[in-house]
Design a protein around this motif. Structure first.
Motif, PDB file in Angstrom:
ATOM      1  N   TRP B  61       0.830  -1.190   0.000  1.00  0.00           N
ATOM      2  CA  TRP B  61       0.000   0.000   0.000  1.00  0.00           C
ATOM      3  C   TRP B  61       0.870   1.248   0.000  1.00  0.00           C
ATOM      4  O   TRP B  61       0.810   2.086  -0.881  1.00  0.00           O
ATOM      5  CB  TRP B  61      -0.948  -0.050   1.204  1.00  0.00           C
ATOM      6  CG  TRP B  61      -1.891   1.083   1.294  1.00  0.00           C
ATOM      7  CD1 TRP B  61      -2.355   1.844   0.269  1.00  0.00           C
ATOM      8  CD2 TRP B  61      -2.503   1.578   2.471  1.00  0.00           C
ATOM      9  NE1 TRP B  61      -3.224   2.783   0.748  1.00  0.00           N
ATOM     10  CE2 TRP B  61      -3.333   2.643   2.079  1.00  0.00           C
ATOM     11  CE3 TRP B  61      -2.440   1.217   3.821  1.00  0.00           C
ATOM     12  CZ2 TRP B  61      -4.084   3.365   3.004  1.00  0.00           C
ATOM     13  CZ3 TRP B  61      -3.186   1.925   4.732  1.00  0.00           C
ATOM     14  CH2 TRP B  61      -4.001   2.994   4.318  1.00  0.00           C
ATOM     15  N   ILE B  62       1.696   1.374   1.009  1.00  0.00           N
ATOM     16  CA  ILE B  62       2.591   2.527   1.098  1.00  0.00           C
ATOM     17  C   ILE B  62       3.993   1.961   1.238  1.00  0.00           C
ATOM     18  O   ILE B  62       4.227   1.086   2.071  1.00  0.00           O
ATOM     19  CB  ILE B  62       2.251   3.376   2.331  1.00  0.00           C
ATOM     20  CG1 ILE B  62       0.791   3.802   2.298  1.00  0.00           C
ATOM     21  CG2 ILE B  62       3.148   4.592   2.400  1.00  0.00           C
ATOM     22  CD1 ILE B  62       0.320   4.381   3.598  1.00  0.00           C
ATOM     23  N   ASN B  64       6.885   3.688   1.854  1.00  0.00           N
ATOM     24  CA  ASN B  64       7.698   4.296   2.903  1.00  0.00           C
ATOM     25  C   ASN B  64       6.844   5.248   3.728  1.00  0.00           C
ATOM     26  O   ASN B  64       6.395   6.249   3.200  1.00  0.00           O
ATOM     27  CB  ASN B  64       8.859   5.073   2.263  1.00  0.00           C
ATOM     28  CG  ASN B  64       9.606   5.892   3.275  1.00  0.00           C
ATOM     29  OD1 ASN B  64       9.814   5.426   4.389  1.00  0.00           O
ATOM     30  ND2 ASN B  64       9.973   7.112   2.905  1.00  0.00           N
ATOM     31  N   PRO B  65       6.537   4.996   4.959  1.00  0.00           N
ATOM     32  CA  PRO B  65       6.867   3.820   5.775  1.00  0.00           C
ATOM     33  C   PRO B  65       6.176   2.575   5.248  1.00  0.00           C
ATOM     34  O   PRO B  65       5.154   2.673   4.596  1.00  0.00           O
ATOM     35  CB  PRO B  65       6.311   4.189   7.146  1.00  0.00           C
ATOM     36  CG  PRO B  65       5.253   5.174   6.878  1.00  0.00           C
ATOM     37  CD  PRO B  65       5.678   5.930   5.682  1.00  0.00           C
ATOM     38  N   ILE B  67       3.894  -0.055   4.762  1.00  0.00           N
ATOM     39  CA  ILE B  67       2.559  -0.417   5.241  1.00  0.00           C
ATOM     40  C   ILE B  67       1.889  -1.193   4.124  1.00  0.00           C
ATOM     41  O   ILE B  67       1.897  -0.769   2.973  1.00  0.00           O
ATOM     42  CB  ILE B  67       1.730   0.843   5.554  1.00  0.00           C
ATOM     43  CG1 ILE B  67       2.382   1.616   6.697  1.00  0.00           C
ATOM     44  CG2 ILE B  67       0.308   0.475   5.921  1.00  0.00           C
ATOM     45  CD1 ILE B  67       1.857   3.014   6.836  1.00  0.00           C
ATOM     46  N   PHE B 127      -1.172  -0.633  11.126  1.00  0.00           N
ATOM     47  CA  PHE B 127      -1.580   0.691  10.671  1.00  0.00           C
ATOM     48  C   PHE B 127      -2.995   0.658  10.102  1.00  0.00           C
ATOM     49  O   PHE B 127      -3.826   1.516  10.391  1.00  0.00           O
ATOM     50  CB  PHE B 127      -0.583   1.160   9.606  1.00  0.00           C
ATOM     51  CG  PHE B 127      -0.720   2.604   9.253  1.00  0.00           C
ATOM     52  CD1 PHE B 127      -0.125   3.565  10.050  1.00  0.00           C
ATOM     53  CD2 PHE B 127      -1.429   3.001   8.150  1.00  0.00           C
ATOM     54  CE1 PHE B 127      -0.246   4.909   9.734  1.00  0.00           C
ATOM     55  CE2 PHE B 127      -1.556   4.335   7.834  1.00  0.00           C
ATOM     56  CZ  PHE B 127      -0.955   5.290   8.629  1.00  0.00           C
ATOM     57  N   ILE B 131      -6.421   2.573  11.304  1.00  0.00           N
ATOM     58  CA  ILE B 131      -7.268   3.410  10.439  1.00  0.00           C
ATOM     59  C   ILE B 131      -8.717   2.979  10.548  1.00  0.00           C
ATOM     60  O   ILE B 131      -9.620   3.793  10.722  1.00  0.00           O
ATOM     61  CB  ILE B 131      -6.765   3.334   8.987  1.00  0.00           C
ATOM     62  CG1 ILE B 131      -5.487   4.151   8.893  1.00  0.00           C
ATOM     63  CG2 ILE B 131      -7.808   3.868   8.024  1.00  0.00           C
ATOM     64  CD1 ILE B 131      -5.006   4.376   7.517  1.00  0.00           C
ATOM     65  N   TYR B 182       6.603  -0.142  15.561  1.00  0.00           N
ATOM     66  CA  TYR B 182       7.050  -0.119  14.165  1.00  0.00           C
ATOM     67  C   TYR B 182       8.548   0.176  14.100  1.00  0.00           C
ATOM     68  O   TYR B 182       9.278  -0.437  13.325  1.00  0.00           O
ATOM     69  CB  TYR B 182       6.264   0.920  13.366  1.00  0.00           C
ATOM     70  CG  TYR B 182       6.777   1.129  11.966  1.00  0.00           C
ATOM     71  CD1 TYR B 182       6.453   0.227  10.965  1.00  0.00           C
ATOM     72  CD2 TYR B 182       7.599   2.210  11.657  1.00  0.00           C
ATOM     73  CE1 TYR B 182       6.927   0.396   9.680  1.00  0.00           C
ATOM     74  CE2 TYR B 182       8.083   2.381  10.369  1.00  0.00           C
ATOM     75  CZ  TYR B 182       7.748   1.465   9.389  1.00  0.00           C
ATOM     76  OH  TYR B 182       8.230   1.645   8.113  1.00  0.00           O
ATOM     77  N   PHE B 188       4.631  -3.176  10.139  1.00  0.00           N
ATOM     78  CA  PHE B 188       3.390  -3.216  10.903  1.00  0.00           C
ATOM     79  C   PHE B 188       2.720  -4.582  10.799  1.00  0.00           C
ATOM     80  O   PHE B 188       1.653  -4.786  11.351  1.00  0.00           O
ATOM     81  CB  PHE B 188       2.408  -2.170  10.372  1.00  0.00           C
ATOM     82  CG  PHE B 188       2.664  -0.786  10.870  1.00  0.00           C
ATOM     83  CD1 PHE B 188       2.474  -0.489  12.208  1.00  0.00           C
ATOM     84  CD2 PHE B 188       3.068   0.217  10.019  1.00  0.00           C
ATOM     85  CE1 PHE B 188       2.684   0.791  12.669  1.00  0.00           C
ATOM     86  CE2 PHE B 188       3.283   1.500  10.480  1.00  0.00           C
ATOM     87  CZ  PHE B 188       3.090   1.794  11.810  1.00  0.00           C
TER      88      PHE B 188
END
Lengths: 456, 483
Positions: B61-62, B64-65, B67, B127, B131, B182, B188
């Protein structure tokens, strides 16, 4: 570099258009021009070049921040058309000054030399002094302009003194030379004093406590569009300059001032937040919340050892966009109801569901609720701060985030649970567009933060 | 793919509901709820087909960081997903009888809430979990704030605001804790967090950062002060969502995100938590006895029940875990039934005050029977679902400490006292002017009760199938918790 030149040229064009009697066309030209410059700016990505003996550096940092500032500039210009509709004869002056403000901001994110840095600060500030006092017949606007000018020029004086001391010690205005000097030799007390003075003036510019006293009055008195510029463009540019200055030139003087940074950060977050609690004017509330956001950004600055530019960029983005949406809505409400109090928002949920929903989203983003951009910004800043060992400051910031929910939700409560008399309510397409676009960006950056996190 | 479908369908239907306009909103919402429930049944088949090995979906998904969008369905998750998917359409259906102002917004918020809840129960990335945890809070805040029925609006705003700030405060500390782990784990992903080796000191602090968030949501004594007023002030659909599903978020999170991540912290603080939980059990029961407001009585009884579940989880025994899961599931059914009964009474008499009611049984026999069954289930009569749950919980507690189990066992007696007394005062005796014309259940209301009662007896009589499904995930959690 090119970005800066083109933007200045656009500002001049706006002034010339007045002479050529092109008043009607000037707004579309300005918007289109800024959009084109935004596009040209992106083509500079990855170029890493310097111009005029390191006077201006074009690197990814400057391109990213320039892009953000230009986007905010487009929004402001779009809003300006309607905002100044009663003074149509002066629209070109206003637009020119707005674009010159943007020039100052662009210089502030791409300087490589103290002279350029000072020039940026001054161009930005002087334009804003004029805009703040631009409602000639309004006493509060006059007061705001005067106050901003006096305090601002005082800070500029200190800044100049600091730069002079640094020059006296190092014999150069160049950031690279200063940095090499500071790391190669043991700087004398003059150097530290100079850096300290520059620090103080920067804290003033970003309205960090205890140098924040000018901000609420100036924010409240200025025309709302100008307030929006101060809160977004000016603040973001100042933070970018702050980061650039301290990470490029003064990283070696950082340790002796570390406690100052920590104290200022803690104070800024807390003072901003707790004062915002009791405001009944929406603009004033945003001013104080802006101070606390400056505090969160300071968390990024004090962690700059760990290269936190990306976190600062993301936070600036989230803060700038949500502020822009909030100010645009405040302008619409003030235009229709003639009031900037929180009470003016009463019953907006029934009257204009779109505006109410948009403001709710902007407020929730500022409060840091997922999945909005503001949440990821906070997360990113907090996580960088913890990585660099500022655990307790982060805990304090978290506690303040909880407090901030109170005043952000106060507006939401007013909109959805209070009643108000029916009045005619007009919403111009330009405003709908800016507000809608900002909300879209808040979601986009919140759900796909990866788009912005890998940049720098 | 099925996981994604189950998760995102509520979101899609929330949009459709909003677009469909006020007239059709409830039908679209109900349809959405039922479709999600169908998906959930397929999930169960898929899980059984997979020999109870977790169903996983991972997508970067992401970067950096780091996730990832990671979902995971095992027996434990499925239990709570199923509870959500079953209760949400039912809760939507309970609102069919009345006109709801701005219905499209109301129903799309309910579905948005379902989206958040399903996400919490499915997420296997810290993470992402966070959310969804926050996301579930926003819709219920607006539901409770804008559709609450009590006259005193200012009081309601204060109560709901308190709820919001309380839960948000807790979760922000959880965010800090997640950031901290983390930094230690570099990820995560839940598997990485389970294998972390933190020092005892770190774990003991992290424990509180996590526990605070979960304890406020559950709520555990002394973090419960938001609960009674919020339950009372919310519209009944909101109360059902809160009590039936949302507090399970906290209990589920204890199992999934607290015990295995900071086992030494848990070991260190278990005695404190135990005492708090048992105080909650007794305190909630005693206050419930003294309540005159029906919804507040139910709120306190719910508070007592979850105290016992918390204690069961912290015994770190097989029986405690099993009991907790069964009771989470059972409590969802029972509490929704009870609040639905309270809602029916309020609709017809206009009051929640127990003292003003009485004699309803003589005029509404069907309602009296249904209400009786739900009341008996909630006081843990054998053959009902709560009996299995509470029995296992108390057994686990007995293994942990005899005296604590004796004290906590009082809850069954106290529960019987306040529930039966409430039933007696509300339903039995002479009718009065308020209750004389009490209409009996119509088919829609009866259908809701029948569905709930089927659930109550199914778990009560054949719990083994249910238990065998959650066993593998509980074993895994227990292993990591005892490392």
């Amino acid at each position: 570099m090119n970005t800066l030149i083109y933007t200045s040229a656009l500002g001049l064009l706006c002034m010339l258009a007045e002479m050529a009697n092109l008043r009607k066309l000037i707004l579309p030209i300005a918007v289109a021009g800024l959009c084109v410059i935004f596009g040209l700016n992106i083509t500079d990505w990855g170029k890493n070049t310097t111009y005029y003996h390191n006077m201006v550096l074009t690197d990814n940092f400057s391109v990213a921040f320039s892009g953000l500032l230009l986007m905010l500039g487009v929004f402001i210009t779009l809003l300006a058309g309607n905002f100044y509709k009663n003074e149509e004869s002066k629209i070109s002056d206003y637009l020119a000054i707005i674009i010159f403000t943007l020039c100052g901001a662009l210089a502030l994110v791409s300087f490589g030399n103290m002279a350029m840095f000072f020039l940026g600060i001054e161009v930005l500030s002087i334009s804003l002094y004029i805009l703040a006092g631009s409602k000639k017949k309004d006493v509060r606007s006059n007061e705001a302009g005067m106050k901003y000018f006096l305090m601002g020029s005082f800070a500029s004086g200190i800044l100049l003194f600091g730069i002079a001391l640094i020059y006296g010690e190092t014999g150069s205005f160049d950031l690279g030379v200063i940095s090499n000097y500071a790391s190669a030799t043991h700087p004398t007390v003059l150097f530290y004093a100079g850096a300290g003075m520059i620090l103080i003036s920067m804290l003033f510019k970003v309205s960090a406590a205890p140098f924040h006293f000018w901000a609420p009055d100036v924010y409240e008195g200025s025309p709302t569009l100008t307030t929006a510029m101060m809160a977004t463009i000016a603040k973001i540019a100042a933070f970018a300059a702050f980061y650039r200055l301290f990470s490029h030139a003064f990283i070696s003087v950082f340790p002796p001032y570390a406690w100052v940074f920590s104290a200022v950060t803690a104070l800024t977050i807390t003072v901003g937040n707790f004062t915002a609690l009791n405001q009944d004017s929406f603009k004033r509330m945003l001013a104080f919340s802006g101070i606390s956001h400056a505090g969160y950004l300071m968390l990024g600055i004090i962690s700059l050892y760990g290269k936190t530019d990306n976190a600062i960029f993301f936070y600036s983005f989230a803060y700038g966009i949500s502020s822009m949406a909030a100010f645009a809505i405040a302008i619409v409400v003030a235009m229709n109801l003639g009031s900037e109090k929180i009470e003016a928002f009463n019953g907006l949920g029934k009257r204009k569901p779109f505006l109410a929903a948009a403001l709710t989203i902007a407020m929730l983003s500022m409060a840091g609720i997922p999945p909005l951009a503001g949440f990821f910004g906070k997360y990113y800043i907090f996580s960088e701060a913890i990585r660099n060992g500022h655990l307790w400051l982060t805990v304090l910031a978290v506690i303040n985030s909880i407090v901030s929910v109170y005043y952000y939700l106060k507006v939401v409560l007013a909109m959805y649970t209070k009643e108000s008399p029916e009045t005619a309510f007009t919403l111009k397409p330009a405003y709908s567009f800016v507000i809608g676009f900002c909300i879209l960006l808040l979601f986009l950056a919140g759900i796909f933060p990866g788009l912005l996190t890998g940049l720098l | 793919m099925l996981l994604l479908l189950t998760l995102f369908l509520p979101l899609v239907f929330a949009l459709l509901t909003y677009l469909s306009g006020n007239r059709f909103a409830k039908y679209i919402a109900l349809l959405g709820g039922l479709v999600v429930f169908t998906c959930c049944s397929f999930l169960k088949l898929a899980l059984v087909h997979n020999n109870l090995a977790p169903l996983v979906f991972v997508h970067d998904w992401i970067s950096n960081p780091h996730i990832s969008f990671a979902l995971n369905i095992d027996g434990l998750s499925l239990t709570l997903v199923a509870l959500t998917a079953f209760l949400v359409p039912l809760i939507i259906f309970t609102t069919f009888r009345k006109e709801i102002e701005n219905a499209k917004a109301f129903y799309s918020l309910v579905l948005l809430m379902e989206f958040g809840l399903l996400g919490v129960f499915m997420a296997s990335d810290g993470f992402l979990f966070y959310i969804f945890w926050e996301l579930a809070l926003i819709p219920i805040y607006f539901i409770a704030l804008l559709w609450g029925e009590n006259k005193d609006a200012a009081f309601r705003h204060r109560a709901i605001f308190k709820f919001f700030v309380y839960t948000l405060a807790g979760s922000l500390f959880m965010l800090l804790a997640f950031i901290y782990v983390y930094q230690a784990a570099g990820s995560f992903a839940i598997a990485d967090l389970y294998n972390l080796n933190l020092t005892d000191k770190e774990q003991s602090v992290l424990f509180w950062a996590f526990f605070l968030a979960f304890a406020i949501k559950i709520p555990v004594f002394p973090f419960h002060t938001w609960q009674p007023d919020t339950y009372k002030e919310s519209p009944s659909a909101g109360t059902m969502l809160l009590a039936g599903i949302m507090l399970k978020m906290g209990l589920y999170a204890l199992l999934r995100w607290l015990l295995p991540v900071v086992p030494h912290g848990v070991m260190l603080w278990t005695p404190v938590v135990m005492v708090l939980a048992v105080i909650g059990v007794i305190y909630g029961s005693i206050i419930a006895i003294k309540q005159d407001d029906l919804k507040k009585l139910l709120a306190y009884s719910s508070f007592a029940h979850v105290g016992l579940i918390t204690a069961g989880i912290f015994t770190l025994t097989h029986e405690g875990f099993q009991g907790a899961v069964v009771q989470m599931f059972a409590h969802g059914f029972n509490v929704v039934g009870l609040f639905f009964a309270a809602e029916i009474i309020f609709q017809r008499t206009g009051t929640h005050s127990i003292a003003q009611l009485g004699g309803i049984r003589t005029v509404a026999p069907k309602f009296a029977t249904c209400f009786m069954i739900v009341v008996l289930a909630s006081v843990a009569l054998p053959t009902t679902n709560a009996f299995i749950g509470e029995f296992l919980l108390l057994y686990g507690l007995y293994e942990y400490n005899t005296w604590l189990s004796v004290i906590a066992g009082l809850t069954i007696i106290l529960g019987a006292v306040y529930m039966l007394r409430m039933y007696q005062n509300v339903m039995l005796g002479e009718t009065n002017s308020l209750t004389a014309n009490f209409e009996d259940l119509n088919w829609k209301e009866l259908a809701v009760f029948v569905l709930l009662i089927i659930g109550i007896f199914e778990i009560g009589i054949v719990p083994s199938q249910f238990l065998s499904m959650v066993q593998p995930s509980l074993d895994l959690i227990l292993n990591y918790s005892l490392r």
